[in-house]
Design a protein around this motif. Structure first.
Motif, PDB file in Angstrom:
ATOM      1  N   ALA A 298     -49.509  -6.004 -14.821  1.00  0.00           N
ATOM      2  CA  ALA A 298     -49.452  -4.975 -15.859  1.00  0.00           C
ATOM      3  C   ALA A 298     -48.491  -3.853 -15.453  1.00  0.00           C
ATOM      4  O   ALA A 298     -47.759  -3.317 -16.298  1.00  0.00           O
ATOM      5  N   GLY A 302     -45.895  -4.078 -18.102  1.00  0.00           N
ATOM      6  CA  GLY A 302     -46.423  -3.198 -19.136  1.00  0.00           C
ATOM      7  C   GLY A 302     -47.579  -3.756 -19.928  1.00  0.00           C
ATOM      8  O   GLY A 302     -48.024  -3.137 -20.905  1.00  0.00           O
ATOM      9  N   MET A 303     -48.108  -4.903 -19.550  1.00  0.00           N
ATOM     10  CA  MET A 303     -49.272  -5.492 -20.222  1.00  0.00           C
ATOM     11  C   MET A 303     -49.942  -6.464 -19.274  1.00  0.00           C
ATOM     12  O   MET A 303     -49.283  -7.021 -18.388  1.00  0.00           O
ATOM     13  N   LYS A 307     -52.662 -10.720 -22.230  1.00  0.00           N
ATOM     14  CA  LYS A 307     -51.958 -10.180 -23.401  1.00  0.00           C
ATOM     15  C   LYS A 307     -50.532 -10.695 -23.454  1.00  0.00           C
ATOM     16  O   LYS A 307     -50.002 -10.971 -24.543  1.00  0.00           O
ATOM     17  N   TYR A 308     -49.883 -10.818 -22.284  1.00  0.00           N
ATOM     18  CA  TYR A 308     -48.522 -11.351 -22.272  1.00  0.00           C
ATOM     19  C   TYR A 308     -48.510 -12.778 -22.796  1.00  0.00           C
ATOM     20  O   TYR A 308     -47.654 -13.140 -23.616  1.00  0.00           O
ATOM     21  N   SER A 311     -48.781 -12.834 -26.506  1.00  0.00           N
ATOM     22  CA  SER A 311     -47.556 -12.416 -27.189  1.00  0.00           C
ATOM     23  C   SER A 311     -46.539 -13.539 -27.230  1.00  0.00           C
ATOM     24  O   SER A 311     -45.798 -13.706 -28.212  1.00  0.00           O
TER      25      SER A 311
END
Length: 316
Positions: A298, A302-303, A307-308, A311
Motif C-alpha cells: 500500500a 497507494g492501495m 484492492k489493486y 482494479s
C-alpha cells in the motif's frame, strides 16, 4: 592475483548458488609492507580461490601459458603479459605448471598522497588527471601482451623494483614510485591506441550493464527468501561497496530500497496475472508476514493488494 581457479562457468554457478566465499584481502594480509611490495612466485603460497583486495595489483607473467578472469570475463594471460587489477575487483589467475611471475601490490595512496577515489569514481576518473589508472580500468578489455623488446624493458623495470624493494633506505621509495610509474606508463604507451578508443567510447559502461544484468537475474531467482547485499555482490562478481555505489548511481536508490521495489513489482505482476492468494504472493516475494506485506504494498502503490487486484480485474 596469484590464484588457481575453476572454469568461469563453474565458478559463476557456484557463486549464484551462494557457495562462493570471496574474501577481501587487506595489504597486511598479502604483503610484508603496507605501502608497496614486489615478490616472485616463490615468495609465498598462492591464493587458490576467487578474491578481491583493497589495494592495487599488477602481475607479470614471465613464462607459462595461463589465463585470468576478471569481473567474470576469461582473458588470455600468456608469457610476456601484464595484468592490472583495481581495488575490490573480483579476479583470479590460473597459472600453468611451474610458473614464473612477479606480483606487485601497492596501497591506493602509494602513488598519490591522499588518493581517495572510490572504485566507481576510479572508472570515471579523468584520463588527463589520473593517467596511471587507465590500464587498471580497462583490464579485461585490453590484453596487455608485449613483444620481446618491449617485455625486455618491462623485465628490467621489474628487476629494478625488486632490487630497490629488497634494500630500502632513505630516498628508495621515491625511486620505487618513479619506476612503478614508468612501468604503468610504458604499458599504457604500448597499447595507447586501443586504450584511447576505449576511453573515448566509455566502454566501462558496457561492463556495468552486464553487472546489473547479473544482479537482476540473481535477485529475481531468489525473491522468495531474504537476500543480502554481500551475496548479490558475490553472484555479480562485484564488491558490496561497488554494487551499492552502482545501484545508487544508476537508480538513485540504496540496495534495500531497490530490492524492496523489485519485490513490489513482482507482487504486482502476480496479483494481476495469477489467482494466487495474497498470502502466497507475499511469501513468493520474500515476506513471511502477510499483514506487513500488505502495508508495504500500500505504501508503494497507494492501495492494498486486494484492492489493486480488483482494479485490474475491472479494467479487463
Amino acid at each position: 592475483m596469484d590464484i588457481t581457479a575453476p572454469a568461469p562457468r563453474q565458478r559463476a554457478k557456484a557463486a549464484a548458488a551462494g557457495d562462493a566465499d570471496i574474501k577481501t584481502y587487506r595489504m597486511v594480509e598479502r604483503s610484508q609492507r603496507l605501502d608497496f611490495e614486489i615478490r616472485d612466485q616463490d615468495a609465498r603460497p598462492p591464493v587458490v580461490s576467487l578474491h578481491r583486495h583493497e589495494f592495487f595489483q599488477i602481475e607479470a607473467n614471465l613464462s607459462g601459458d595461463s589465463h585470468h578472469v576478471i569481473d567474470g570475463r576469461r582473458c588470455p594471460y600468456p608469457p610476456r603479459s601484464l595484468v592490472f587489477v583495481l581495488p575490490y575487483r573480483v579476479h583470479c589467475a590460473h597459472h600453468a605448471a611451474d610458473p614464473r611471475y612477479y606480483v606487485i601490490n601497492f596501497a591506493t595512496d602509494f602513488l598519490r598522497a591522499g588518493f581517495a577515489l572510490s572504485p566507481l569514481e576510479m572508472e570515471e576518473a579523468s584520463v588527463a588527471q589520473y593517467p596511471e589508472l587507465l590500464p587498471f580500468v580497462y583490464e579485461g578489455y585490453v590484453d596487455f601482451v608485449f613483444d620481446e623488446p618491449q617485455f625486455a624493458h618491462i623485465r628490467t623495470l621489474l628487476e629494478r623494483l625488486a632490487q630497490l624493494h629488497a634494500r630500502r633506505t632513505v630516498g628508495t621509495l621515491t625511486r620505487i614510485q618513479g619506476t612503478l610509474l614508468e612501468l604503468i606508463g610504458f604499458a599504457t604507451e604500448c597499447h595507447a591506441e586501443q586504450l584511447q578508443a576505449l576511453s573515448e567510447h566509455r566502454v566501462y559502461l558496457e561492463g556495468r550493464s552486464d553487472a546489473l544484468g547479473r544482479v537482476v537475474k540473481f535477485i529475481d531467482e531468489h525473491l522468495a527468501r531474504p537476500i543480502s547485499l554481500n551475496e548479490v555482490a558475490e553472484a555479480a562478481f562485484l564488491s558490496p561497496n561497488y554494487l551499492s555505489q552502482l545501484l545508487k548511481k544508476q537508480t538513485g536508490q540504496a540496495f534495500v530500497e531497490w530490492l524492496t521495489a523489485r519485490r513490489m513489482q513482482r507482487a504486482r505482476e502476480l496479483l494481476a496475472h495469477t489467482g494466487d492468494r495474497v498470502s502466497a504472493i507475499a511469501k513468493a516475494v520474500g515476506f513471511a508476514d502477510e499483514a506487513y506485506f500488505a502495508r508495504r504494498f500500500a505504501q508503494h502503490f497507494g492501495m492494498p493488494p486486494s484492492k489493486y487486484r480488483q482494479s485490474v480485474v475491472r479494467e479487463r
